[in-house]
Motif scaffolding. Structure first.
Motif, mmCIF file in Angstrom:
data_model
loop_
_atom_site.group_PDB
_atom_site.id
_atom_site.type_symbol
_atom_site.label_atom_id
_atom_site.label_comp_id
_atom_site.label_asym_id
_atom_site.label_seq_id
_atom_site.Cartn_x
_atom_site.Cartn_y
_atom_site.Cartn_z
ATOM 1 N N ARG A 352 0.817 -1.207 0.000
ATOM 2 C CA ARG A 352 0.000 0.000 0.000
ATOM 3 C C ARG A 352 0.857 1.266 0.000
ATOM 4 N NH1 ARG A 352 -3.564 0.581 5.262
ATOM 5 N NH2 ARG A 352 -3.886 2.617 4.286
ATOM 6 N N SER A 353 1.992 1.246 0.674
ATOM 7 C CA SER A 353 2.798 2.441 0.859
ATOM 8 C C SER A 353 4.124 2.336 0.128
ATOM 9 C CB SER A 353 3.045 2.688 2.356
ATOM 10 O OG SER A 353 1.830 2.900 3.038
ATOM 11 N N THR A 354 4.817 3.465 0.057
ATOM 12 C CA THR A 354 6.151 3.487 -0.508
ATOM 13 C C THR A 354 7.137 3.886 0.577
ATOM 14 O OG1 THR A 354 5.932 5.796 -1.226
ATOM 15 C CG2 THR A 354 5.222 4.084 -2.774
ATOM 16 N N TYR A 355 8.364 4.102 0.180
ATOM 17 C CA TYR A 355 9.429 4.436 1.122
ATOM 18 C C TYR A 355 9.114 5.713 1.912
ATOM 19 C CZ TYR A 355 14.169 5.852 2.583
ATOM 20 O OH TYR A 355 15.272 6.243 3.293
ATOM 21 N N MET A 356 8.496 6.693 1.261
ATOM 22 C CA MET A 356 8.277 7.984 1.900
ATOM 23 C C MET A 356 6.805 8.342 2.079
ATOM 24 S SD MET A 356 11.215 9.468 2.593
ATOM 25 C CE MET A 356 10.837 11.211 2.704
ATOM 26 N N ARG A 357 5.910 7.665 1.381
ATOM 27 C CA ARG A 357 4.517 8.106 1.364
ATOM 28 C C ARG A 357 3.569 6.995 1.762
ATOM 29 N NH1 ARG A 357 1.104 9.954 -4.031
ATOM 30 N NH2 ARG A 357 -0.531 11.119 -2.967
ATOM 31 N N GLY A 358 2.644 7.303 2.655
ATOM 32 C CA GLY A 358 1.600 6.358 2.986
ATOM 33 C C GLY A 358 0.529 6.370 1.912
ATOM 34 N N GLY A 359 0.033 5.197 1.559
ATOM 35 C CA GLY A 359 -0.961 5.113 0.494
ATOM 36 C C GLY A 359 -2.105 4.193 0.852
ATOM 37 N N ALA A 360 -3.150 4.263 0.042
ATOM 38 C CA ALA A 360 -4.306 3.381 0.191
ATOM 39 C C ALA A 360 -4.887 3.107 -1.191
ATOM 40 C CB ALA A 360 -5.340 4.005 1.107
ATOM 41 N N ARG A 402 5.279 9.119 -5.603
ATOM 42 C CA ARG A 402 4.189 9.135 -6.570
ATOM 43 C C ARG A 402 3.764 7.748 -7.038
ATOM 44 N NH1 ARG A 402 6.854 14.131 -9.932
ATOM 45 N NH2 ARG A 402 6.562 15.699 -8.315
ATOM 46 N N SER A 403 4.432 6.718 -6.591
ATOM 47 C CA SER A 403 4.053 5.382 -7.035
ATOM 48 C C SER A 403 3.060 4.715 -6.095
ATOM 49 C CB SER A 403 5.291 4.502 -7.220
ATOM 50 O OG SER A 403 6.024 4.388 -6.019
ATOM 51 N N THR A 404 2.375 5.526 -5.285
ATOM 52 C CA THR A 404 1.194 5.044 -4.586
ATOM 53 C C THR A 404 0.142 6.147 -4.666
ATOM 54 O OG1 THR A 404 0.356 3.929 -2.611
ATOM 55 C CG2 THR A 404 1.767 5.849 -2.254
ATOM 56 N N ASN A 405 -1.062 5.849 -4.229
ATOM 57 C CA ASN A 405 -2.139 6.833 -4.306
ATOM 58 C C ASN A 405 -3.242 6.439 -3.332
ATOM 59 O OD1 ASN A 405 -3.779 4.833 -5.652
ATOM 60 N ND2 ASN A 405 -2.764 5.364 -7.579
ATOM 61 N N ASP A 406 -4.348 7.116 -3.419
ATOM 62 C CA ASP A 406 -5.506 6.838 -2.570
ATOM 63 C C ASP A 406 -6.671 6.451 -3.467
ATOM 64 O OD1 ASP A 406 -7.466 6.650 -0.676
ATOM 65 O OD2 ASP A 406 -7.400 8.751 -0.055
ATOM 66 N N GLY A 407 -7.045 5.179 -3.440
ATOM 67 C CA GLY A 407 -8.204 4.714 -4.181
ATOM 68 C C GLY A 407 -7.967 4.431 -5.640
ATOM 69 N N GLY A 408 -6.727 4.494 -6.081
ATOM 70 C CA GLY A 408 -6.425 4.295 -7.491
ATOM 71 C C GLY A 408 -5.842 2.927 -7.796
ATOM 72 N N ALA A 632 5.552 3.412 4.978
ATOM 73 C CA ALA A 632 5.496 4.830 5.338
ATOM 74 C C ALA A 632 4.063 5.258 5.631
ATOM 75 C CB ALA A 632 6.070 5.677 4.208
ATOM 76 N N GLU A 633 3.938 6.334 6.372
ATOM 77 C CA GLU A 633 2.652 6.974 6.622
ATOM 78 C C GLU A 633 2.793 8.462 6.317
ATOM 79 O OE1 GLU A 633 0.659 5.959 10.301
ATOM 80 O OE2 GLU A 633 1.985 4.250 10.591
ATOM 81 N N GLY A 634 1.696 9.082 5.951
ATOM 82 C CA GLY A 634 1.717 10.510 5.717
ATOM 83 C C GLY A 634 2.250 10.899 4.345
ATOM 84 N N GLU A 635 2.425 12.200 4.156
ATOM 85 C CA GLU A 635 2.868 12.765 2.881
ATOM 86 C C GLU A 635 4.278 13.323 3.032
ATOM 87 O OE1 GLU A 635 1.612 13.201 -0.205
ATOM 88 O OE2 GLU A 635 -0.238 12.084 0.157
ATOM 89 N N PRO A 636 5.198 12.961 2.146
ATOM 90 C CA PRO A 636 6.552 13.528 2.224
ATOM 91 C C PRO A 636 6.569 14.943 1.672
ATOM 92 C CG PRO A 636 6.376 12.094 0.320
ATOM 93 C CD PRO A 636 5.064 11.989 1.047
ATOM 94 N N LEU A 637 7.538 15.709 2.106
ATOM 95 C CA LEU A 637 7.780 17.024 1.535
ATOM 96 C C LEU A 637 9.261 17.095 1.201
ATOM 97 C CD1 LEU A 637 6.457 20.453 2.866
ATOM 98 C CD2 LEU A 637 8.680 20.200 1.782
#
Length: 765
Positions: A352-360, A402-408, A632-637
């Motif tokens: 579901r997630s990537t190294y830096m970004r939480g996804g669903a 960018r290789s994860t997303n929400d609902g996609g 990962a959880e959350g959004e990276p900046l």
């Protein structure tokens, strides 16, 4: 009734411990002759029996393909449910997804009490089993990050940590015959596992109907529940009694259980190798053919992944409830259905997630060939018009997330890892996009070769080799994309094309720096370099005078010979502590004197407080990544810039940026050297005059954006697409200057006019 599952066959082996290896050898024999499943009873009060759980783990280690289960595990004598769940998940992970959990509420109560287990009334056993199932499933659901608590009469957990997720969706089969247990199976079970010896004529059908009734009442599809049946008998020439005769009689007598009553798995209770072999070689294929004749279908000897030994994947009502809106799950191409991962699946927590970004994401497709990638692209294209996002992933390490997303939808090519030498003389290799750079380095090293590829071995080839590739050998050998000689691409219309300097040259230009906006790369051909031993230095400096140190380090690396590449990592000050800078440098030379000579000019830049310099290999340096899945959880900046030489003004503003507390990670990577040798219009990576790539990570709370725009952006001539989380037209303009962006847009308009590939690299038309 028949529920549509292909037939499976197992064996029920006595867990005898005299001699101790006998059940293990029988399990290996069952695997050898083709059984799908091996099971063992769980009666530890029998002194001549192995402990079943221990035996299962040993058999799992001694076999490769066959699935394993207790028949059935005695819940009152097993561990607490949360611990049993973790033990089951661990065995499933270690066996490659081959463990099935079969439970019973506990028989032989007097014997249980005699050895110290709990004694319960019959009704209590059903209630305790229901509580245990809730806890077991909750423990496995590692993708659910909510509070986990169950307050039961017999078992409870309060705030327990979930996980690990098993390798596959472990079913919970339940052994039982009485009405309350049958209703429990219909409400909560994934399978029913009775023994035919304990059933009266007609009782199997009556019990199955009771399970179906309870399932429907609970809002479940009865087809979710697997119907297993322990059977026993003997092969004799004359025939007569039930399952006492030739193989043809067995087929005739078992057939009604399949076509009328829905049985799908027959488990033979026998320790005789001859009986086992005859059953699997004569009864199993004969029964499949008879079922196919009765149902008017083709015999299926295997089926697709997702059930014991194959079998059709039928997701539970609870799993289906986690599907996301807008995705036509029933339309997933047949080539991808077996490996597709949905939010309700056990594997979902790992993808579901990537190294830096939480996804669903709503669906993760895992193709293994270019043709399957084309199928996945076609499926995603059908959903794009409805606004369902698409991400493409190789290993999921991208800083942009960018290789994860929400609902996609995610097209995950991580299973495409093949590597081949195409031509030894020209050092031409073919590498698929799911390989990681540490895998590539291990593959190339025996040939005396290497390929510059970033600084972290866990990065996937696909993402980096379509963006640029600023690695440890960049000043000597250029960017990773500079070694590309051909790329196989799947375009938005599903076509598979080979691109090179002479084949679709515009696409070949675009894929080297802007490939994520053009299509899905499914194979790369690289011309790699001869690289032997290298010097690798890890140096720590007191950088309290930050601006002066940045200036000195920048001048040193730009003025060094091309066989030196260096990266610099520097952090903010800590109260009462000096600021430290970590310098990492690779010198492409096996000569210690040359390595020291290259590093020596840096020694006077600032006080040196730590050092490690060694002769090593490129593979050893890049093998710095674990095999852990991303969580990962959350959004990276993250922000990035490319700059020329480090000027006093940049050094001053970089120090101010660090002092502001706007970043917890600030890195500069040397470029220059061989990067300059390629003209700016030769590839979609146009920043050929840059000397450094600058990257920073931060948070909104620390005002990273504002400080970056104020202090770093004025010195920038562009951005490196892989390190920046910004979106929109401004982000594309930073990554692709002027004429480069216009050419990239023109090519995208031709091959991806609807903008299917917009999430990984946003190049608006």
């Amino acid at each position: 009734m028949h529920y549509g599952r292909p037939l499976q066959f197992g064996t029920f082996i006595t867990p005898s411990n005299d001699p101790p290896e006998t059940p293990v050898r029988l399990a290996q024999f069952a695997e050898q002759v083709g059984f799908d499943l091996v099971t063992f009873q769980d009666h530890p009060y029998q002194p001549r029996f192995h402990d079943t759980w221990t035996l299962l783990t040993w058999v799992a280690a001694q076999t490769e393909r066959i699935h394993l289960a207790g028949n059935v595990l005695n819940l009152p004598l097993q561990r607490q449910p949360a611990v049993l769940a973790r033990a089951s998940a661990s065995l499933d992970l270690l066996s490659g997804g081959r463990f099935e959990l079969a439970l019973g509420s506990g028989g032989f109560q007097d014997a249980i009490g005699a050895i110290g287990g709990p004694k319960r009334t019959p009704g209590q056993g059903v209630e305790a089993l229901a509580e245990a199932i809730e806890i077991i499933r909750g423990t496995w659901d590692a993708s659910d990050r909510s509070y986990f608590g169950v307050e039961g009469e017999y078992y409870s957990v309060a705030g327990a940590k979930r996980g690990p997720a098993p390798a596959h969706d472990i079913p919970i089969w339940i052994g039982g015959l009485k009405p309350r247990m049958l209703r429990l199976i219909g409400r909560l079970g994934d399978g029913w596992l009775p023994s035919l010896a304990y059933l009266q004529p007609g009782e199997y059908a009556e019990s199955a109907a009771r399970i179906d009734e309870a399932a429907l009442k609970a809002g479940r599809n009865p087809a979710e529940i697997r119907r297993l049946l322990n059977i026993g008998g003997r092969f004799s020439p004359a025939g007569g009694r039930f399952l006492d005769g030739p193989a043809e009689q067995w087929v005739e007598q078992l057939l009604p259980y399949v076509v009328d009553d829905g049985a799908d798995t027959f488990i033979l209770a026998s320790d005789d190798p001859g009986t086992m072999q005859r059953f699997i070689e004569e009864v199993a294929p004969g029964l499949r053919e008879a079922v196919a004749r009765e149902l008017g279908s083709s015999p299926d000897a295997s089926g697709t992944a997702g059930d014991v030994g194959g079998g059709a994947r039928i997701r539970s009502t609870a799993q289906l409830a986690k599907r996301r809106d807008g995705i036509d799950y029933d339309a997933v191409p047949a080539s991808l259905a077996a490996s597709a991962i949905e939010p309700g699946d056990a594997a979902y927590a790992r993808v579901r997630s990537t190294y830096m970004r939480g996804g669903a994401p709503g669906l993760v497709l895992q193709p293994t060939t270019a043709a399957e990638v084309a199928d996945a692209v076609g499926f995603a294209r059908e959903h794009a018009a409805a606004g369902i996002p698409l991400g493409v992933r190789s290993a999921g390490h991208g800083i942009s997330g960018r290789s994860t997303n929400d609902g996609g939808i995610i097209i995950d090519v991580s299973r495409m890892r093949e590597m081949t030498v195409l031509d030894e003389a020209s050092r031409l290799v073919r590498i698929e996009p799911g390989a990681r750079w540490k895998d590539v380095a291990a593959f190339l090293e025996p040939h005396g070769w290497a390929l510059s590829s970033g600084d972290y071995g866990g990065v996937g080839v696909g993402g980096l080799a379509t963006a640029g590739g600023i690695g440890w050998l960049v000043r000597e050998h250029g960017l990773t994309i500079d070694h590309l000689r051909a790329v196989e691409l799947v375009l938005a219309d599903g076509s598979i094309v080979r691109t090179s300097a002479t084949e679709h040259p515009d696409l070949f230009w675009a894929v080297r720096g802007g490939g994520a906006a053009i299509g899905v790369a499914t194979a790369f051909e690289f011309e790699v370099d001869e690289v032997g031993e290298v010097g690798f230095a890890q140096l720590v400096f007191d950088a309290s005078d930050t601006a002066a140190f940045l200036q000195a380090w920048g001048d040193w690396i730009v003025d060094s010979p091309r066989d030196v590449t260096s990266f610099l990592l520097i952090g903010g000050s800590r109260p009462g502590q000096p600021r430290y800078a970590q310098v990492m440098a690779m010198v492409d030379s096996p000569d210690p004197d040359t390595v020291i000579e290259r590093l020596q000019p840096l020694a006077a830049a600032a006080p040196l407080v730590g050092q490690q310099v060694q002769l090593t290999t490129y593979r050893a340096v890049i093998s710095n990544a674990s095999d852990e899945t991303h969580s990962a959880e959350g959004e990276p900046l993250a922000r990035t810039a490319v700059i020329g030489r480090i000027t006093p003004e940049f050094a001053r503003d970089a120090e101010a940026f660090l002092d502001s507390g706007a970043t917890y990670f600030f890195q500069l990577r040397a470029m220059g050297g061989a990067v300059h040798d390629v003209s700016a219009d030769a590839t979609a990576f146009a920043h050929r005059d840059a000397e450094f790539s600058v990257a920073a990570m931060g948070t909104q709370a620390s005002r990273t954006d504002e400080r970056w725009a104020e202090l770093i952006e004025p010195h920038s001539s562009g951005a490196y697409v892989s390190f920046d989380t910004r979106r929109g037209a401004d982000a594309a303009a930073r990554a692709y200057p002027g004429d480069t962006l216009e050419r990239l847009r023109a090519i995208k308009a031709e091959v991806d006019p609807a903008g299917l590939f917009r999430d990984n690299a946003e190049v608006a038309l």
